[in-house]
Design an enzyme around this catalytic site. Structure first.
Site, PDB file in Angstrom:
ATOM      1  N   ASN A  78       0.865  -1.176   0.000  1.00 24.20           N
ATOM      2  CA  ASN A  78       0.000   0.000   0.000  1.00 24.20           C
ATOM      3  C   ASN A  78       0.903   1.228   0.000  1.00 24.20           C
ATOM      4  OD1 ASN A  78      -1.811   2.028   0.567  1.00 24.20           O
ATOM      5  ND2 ASN A  78      -2.546   1.179   2.468  1.00 24.20           N
ATOM      6  N   ASP A 177      -0.901   3.041  -3.938  1.00 25.15           N
ATOM      7  CA  ASP A 177      -1.429   1.791  -3.394  1.00 25.15           C
ATOM      8  C   ASP A 177      -1.818   0.876  -4.550  1.00 25.15           C
ATOM      9  OD1 ASP A 177      -2.776  -0.186  -2.069  1.00 25.15           O
ATOM     10  OD2 ASP A 177      -4.435   1.081  -1.398  1.00 25.15           O
ATOM     11  N   GLU A 432      -1.839  11.902  -1.586  1.00 25.77           N
ATOM     12  CA  GLU A 432      -1.162  11.503  -0.347  1.00 25.77           C
ATOM     13  C   GLU A 432       0.332  11.811  -0.351  1.00 25.77           C
ATOM     14  OE1 GLU A 432      -2.106  10.155   2.496  1.00 25.77           O
ATOM     15  OE2 GLU A 432      -4.219   9.723   2.145  1.00 25.77           O
ATOM     16  N   GLU A 502     -12.129  10.390  -2.105  1.00 24.39           N
ATOM     17  CA  GLU A 502     -12.284   8.955  -1.856  1.00 24.39           C
ATOM     18  C   GLU A 502     -13.297   8.804  -0.729  1.00 24.39           C
ATOM     19  OE1 GLU A 502      -8.470   7.012  -1.106  1.00 24.39           O
ATOM     20  OE2 GLU A 502      -7.563   8.158  -2.739  1.00 24.39           O
ATOM     21  N   PHE A 584      -5.558  -5.871   0.846  1.00 20.91           N
ATOM     22  CA  PHE A 584      -5.961  -4.458   0.748  1.00 20.91           C
ATOM     23  C   PHE A 584      -5.981  -3.992  -0.708  1.00 20.91           C
ATOM     24  CE2 PHE A 584      -5.757   0.057   2.235  1.00 20.91           C
ATOM     25  CZ  PHE A 584      -6.769  -0.032   3.172  1.00 20.91           C
TER      26      PHE A 584
END
Ligand code: IPT
Length: 974
Positions: A78, A177, A432, A502, A584
């Site tokens: 991730n 990710d 991010e 998101e 994930f």
């Protein structure tokens, strides 16, 4: 061996070096007449850049080498980097692929400018041609072009060598990710232009018909010749409508010795504007002429006339505040990784359209350029995101001057490439990566270059949702709780539109409370939507025997979300990676083969263009669109009654403007209010062929309840022998392989595991309840069984009262949960049937899987499915297959024998071939062995799904309270 000057620069550890010898990015269409260099290339994988020669093999271009069996496999992390080096360093073990092939350069290219285009290479590309160093490029998701005119000879053969270095300084800002891959992942082209060429074309088209086309002209040999000019033709009917194009020639405009600029203008009348609902496109051809009128160069564009602006706290498309029903999309394919074809992308967008999405965020990098052509054509609002995510070292990199050029380069090249797409309505600086000076630098370049679109960046917006000075025109949080969004909108401090970049994390069995999000969005000015995380479950098709990715040979080895025997959907760790983030990576609304998960039906209904309401005898049809009437839709009424009758009647959709409603007569005689419930469904389909759906495709199924009551009265006891129970008080019944007992647990969903609920349940021992019979009492034909279940949070008392009724048994149950047991997965009965019962017919919500906090998309009706199809094969096995609001069902064998269950109140129920503990013990589906009988759960209460794997858990109303729960059901033999 001669020292390679490109290797000598050590470009993999030089963040300042974003490219060398690379041509500027542009939006000129070069697909016509280009020579495709896709196909088989010579290839060798060496352990580090510049390492001695390895063994030559062959490889397909485009395609990640990690999926082509050359000895380097995919790895999933991730946000943590897969290795420990600090930016800008990368590991010394650094797989490097050397691609070679020869190309015959067409003799007719003599005197022309010859350009090599590499669609995408991950993460550093070095180009050599005929032994000459030609260029370097970084940014794994944008094309790189190099001028080869001086190093190749038309009529001769050229040797191209493309060296791709897997790890670099750039990897630190490509820490998205997703799977780590490497190689050349998009097409490679060679094309030729006249030395006098269009260097770039910028199209601006407003919804009032104003069109402006800015052309940059260059001449490879330097100074521009006198007399060149540019023309443009807007093809189709509109050109005839007095479009006036200005013509410039070299004398009347600003011409430096190497750069010419020409502007074309027109006003198009009677225009059909572009929106995601009405993706109207006009063909534009721009031609560059020599003084004698001959055409030196041309470029084709599809133009959509539309406006995007922010007014107050609203994002407006053509003046309308539109809802953004978005989804995050990665370039992904289960066989080819990031290499996707136009057909693949079209199929993605078709699925999105059919399930009500109108917006895409290109998470987290510019997607394949064809994606935007398709978004223009099919109609999507796109947030185009730059390839910057420095997640693991975000804070250090955001202000690191060594990375300044990379930030500006990545953002500006995305804008140069994509600026002419009407679908692109918002730019994003990346994902991010904290917030620093490098972002502001990139934002400055962007705002100056394209003042026509807003920009967003979550990392800047999150510091203070009201701060207008940060580099984000939109508040675009991730996974913000509904209450926080509403509170901000009501605070009086909101300065910008709030559109979550998101939300509603789709990992496993998820997307609980999606309807609650939308109820808040639709009723709160200032809230405008969001982008679900995410479209894809990134499972890679893997052979179980040798653990290799199936690669291109895997075509046809999966269907309906399920893999062929001997194969599975690999997630993190399945390729032997020691550092990985497990499942994930499987967090999309579609399976790796694009089969929609049940959550998609929830979204489809929430996003439906048509909605029904019924209140005090008034039936209203609402047009929920922003720009269209209902003309493109056809519909049929259905009346659903519990007795099994479903009547239909043709429906005439009213002529209702976008955003408005019209009353229509109830198409059936109203049921007597004392009668059983009756449900009115409008089955809405496409009236004609749409680009994304043939005529007759189901669009939505809005439903209202017309009245009646829902409760089933207790059946009258009959005289007869009492139910048989064994010495433990367990029911003995010919159709049951195991008797009904209390269940408080479900196979943890990903949300349950990551959110910490599953751990509490295990601590309490709910996964392995031990039953202790306390008493069995008989009162005539009625048997009362009391049992106790010990848990780590106190004992649960359970009672069953079993009474013979006509044709079967009436079972009334209660469970008393101690106060400390304040969040269980379910309260209900579980039993197992004998084998051979293969079909479930039920009256309740369906046909899709639904849960208490995800049930808006499953209308009440009479549904029928094979038991094996009730189960949803989430990549990591977990609770699955539930149906909400079930009133009754039969489970039958082909000879019509079986059992019938009637529930005292609409309940959550599930029928599968797997016990919860079977599911919880398996990591992949190929490990599951279906049981011959059915495992049946009847739940008085079932916990909501929420989205706690990343984001908020379900809301309090979907949690199970301690105290006494009661439920009742009849069991009959068919
Ligand atoms: C957020 C990421 O932007 C996205 O790429 C994905 O990882 C998602 O989460 C979870 O699947 S970042 C997270 C730390 C909120």
């Amino acid at each position: 061996m001669r020292r390679d000057p490109l290797i000598a620069l050590r470009p993999w550890e030089a963040p300042e070096l974003t490219s060398w010898g690379r041509l500027p990015m542009n939006a000129v269409d070069r697909r016509d007449g280009a020579l495709s260099l896709d196909g088989s290339w010579h290839f060798q994988l060496v352990p580090a850049p510049g390492a001695g020669s390895g063994e030559w093999t062959r490889i397909e271009v485009p395609g990640a080498w990690t999926l082509q069996d050359v000895g380097d496999l995919p790895q999933y992390t991730n946000f943590r980097m897969p290795w420990g080096e600090f930016p800008p360093a990368s590991p010394t073990a650094n797989p490097t692929g050397v691609y070679e092939r020869s190309v015959d350069i067409p003799a007719e290219w003599a005197g022309r400018r010859i350009v090599l285009q590499v669609g995408a290479a991950e993460s550093v590309l070095l180009v050599h041609v005929n032994g000459h160093p030609v260029g370097i490029s970084k940014d794994s998701h944008l094309a790189a072009e190099f001028d080869l005119s001086d190093v190749v000879r038309p009529g001769g053969t050229a040797t191209l060598r493309l060296t791709v270095i897997k790890w670099s300084d750039a990897s630190h800002i490509e820490d998205q990710d997703q799977w780590w891959h490497a190689g050349i992942t998009r097409s490679v082209l060679l094309y030729a232009t006249d030395p006098l060429h269009l260097a770039d074309v910028t199209v601006r088209a407003r919804r009032d018909g104003r069109l402006r086309v800015d052309c940059q002209v260059r001449n490879a040999s330097g100074a521009l010749p006198l007399g060149w000019y540019v023309t443009g033709a807007l093809e189709g009917q509109l050109l005839a409508q007095d479009a006036e194009f200005d013509r410039f020639n070299a004398e009347d405009m600003r011409v430096s010795d190497f750069l010419g600029e020409a502007r074309l203008r027109a006003t198009v009348r009677d225009l059909r504007p572009w929106t995601a609902e009405t993706p109207e496109l006009y063909e534009l051809t721009v031609r560059l002429h020599r003084a004698d009128g001959s055409v030196a160069d041309s470029s084709h564009h599809r133009v959509g006339f539309r406006d995007v602006e922010i007014r107050g706290r609203d994002l407006l498309i053509n003046g309308e505040r539109v809802f953004i029903r978005g989804v995050n999309r990665h370039d992904f394919h289960p066989l080819t990784g990031r290499t996707v074809t136009a057909d693949d992308m079209r199929a993605d967008l078709v699925v999105m359209k059919r399930f009500g999405f109108n917006a895409i965020r290109t998470a987290h990098y510019p997607n394949d350029p064809t994606l935007l052509d398709l978004a223009d054509e099919l109609g999507f609002y796109v947030v185009d995101e730059a390839n910057i995510e420095s997640h693991d070292h975000a804070h250090e990199i955001a202000d690191d001057p060594r990375y300044l050029a990379a930030f500006v380069d990545r953002v500006s090249r995305m804008v140069l490439r994509d600026k002419n797409h009407p679908s692109v309505v918002i730019w994003s600086l990346g994902n991010e990566s904290d917030y620093g000076a490098n972002h502001d630098a990139a934002a400055g370049r962007l705002r100056r270059h394209d003042p026509t679109r807003p920009l967003q960046y979550e990392g800047a917006a999150k510091l203070d949702w009201s701060d207008e000075t940060v580099a984000s025109d939109i508040v675009c949080p991730m996974y913000a709780p509904i209450e926080d969004c509403v509170a901000h909108a009501l605070s009086g401090k909101q300065t910008k539109p709030l559109i979550q970049c998101e939300y509603s994390h789709a990992m496993g069995n998820s997307n609980g409370t999606l309807a609650d999000h939308w109820a808040a969005i639709e009723s709160t000015p200032g809230l405008q939507g969001g982008f679900i995380w995410e479209f894809w479950d990134h499972g890679i098709l893997q052979r179980v025997n040798d653990g290799r990715p199936a690669g291109r040979a895997g075509v046809g080895l999966y269907d309906n979300g399920v893999t062929a025997p001997g194969h599975r959907w690999a997630y993190g760790g399945d390729f032997g990676e020691t550092i990985h983030d497990g499942a994930f990576i499987a967090d999309g609304v579609v399976f790796p083969d694009r089969t929609p998960k049940p959550a998609m039906y929830e979204h489809r209904e929430i996003a439906a263009p048509v909605r029904l309401t019924y209140d005090q005898g008034v039936l209203l049809v609402h047009n929920r669109q922003h720009f269209r009437t209902l003309e493109w839709l056809a519909a049929e009424w259905r009346l659903v009654r519990p007795d099994g009758r479903t009547e239909s009647a043709p429906a005439e959709l009213p002529d209702v403007l976008p955003g408005e409603s019209a009353a229509v007569p109830v198409p059936f005689p109203l049921p007597n209010p004392r009668e059983a419930e009756a449900w009115l469904t409008l089955r809405v389909t496409t009236a004609g062929d749409e680009a994304w759906a043939p005529r007759g495709t189901e669009v939505c199924l809005p439903q209202v309840r017309l009245g009646g009551t829902e409760t089933t009265a207790a059946p009258a006891p009959v005289a007869g022998p009492p139910a048989e129970v064994d010495e433990e008080g367990l029911l003995v019944h010919p159709m049951l392989a195991s008797p009904p007992v209390l269940s408080l647990w479900r196979a943890p969903t990903d949300n349950d595991e990551i959110g910490g609920m599953a751990a509490r349940w295990r601590d309490w021992g709910l996964d392995a309840l031990v039953r202790k019979v306390v008493g069995v009492e008989r009162d005539g034909a009625r048997v009362t069984v009391r049992a106790e279940y010990e848990t780590g949070a106190g004992n649960v008392r359970h009672e069953q009262v079993i009474t013979p009724v006509a044709g079967g048994l009436w079972i009334e149950e209660s469970a008393e949960l101690p106060d400390a047991l304040d969040d269980v997965a379910r309260v209900g009965s579980v039993f197992e049937t004998v084998g051979g019962l293969d079909v479930l017919d039920w009256y309740g919500q369906g046909p899709w899987e639904s849960y208490p906090d995800r049930s808006a998309g499953a209308p009440v009706g009479h549904h029928s499915l094979p038991v094996d199809e009730l189960f949803t094969p989430y990549l990591r096995p977990q609770e699955s297959g539930g149906r909400h609001g079930v009133r009754r069902f039969t489970l039958s064998a082909p000879d019509a024998t079986g059992l019938a269950v009637e529930l005292g109140a609409p309940s959550q129920a599930s029928v599968t071939r797997h016990r919860a503990e079977d599911l919880a013990a398996a990591a992949h589906h190929d490990e599951l062995v279906p049981r011959p009988g059915c495992v049946v759960h009847l739940d008085a209460a079932h916990r909501g799904l929420g989205t706690a794997s990343c984001g908020p858990d379900t809301s309090a109303q979907y949690l199970i309270q301690p105290g006494t729960h009661r439920w009742a059901w009849t069991l009959r033999v068919l």
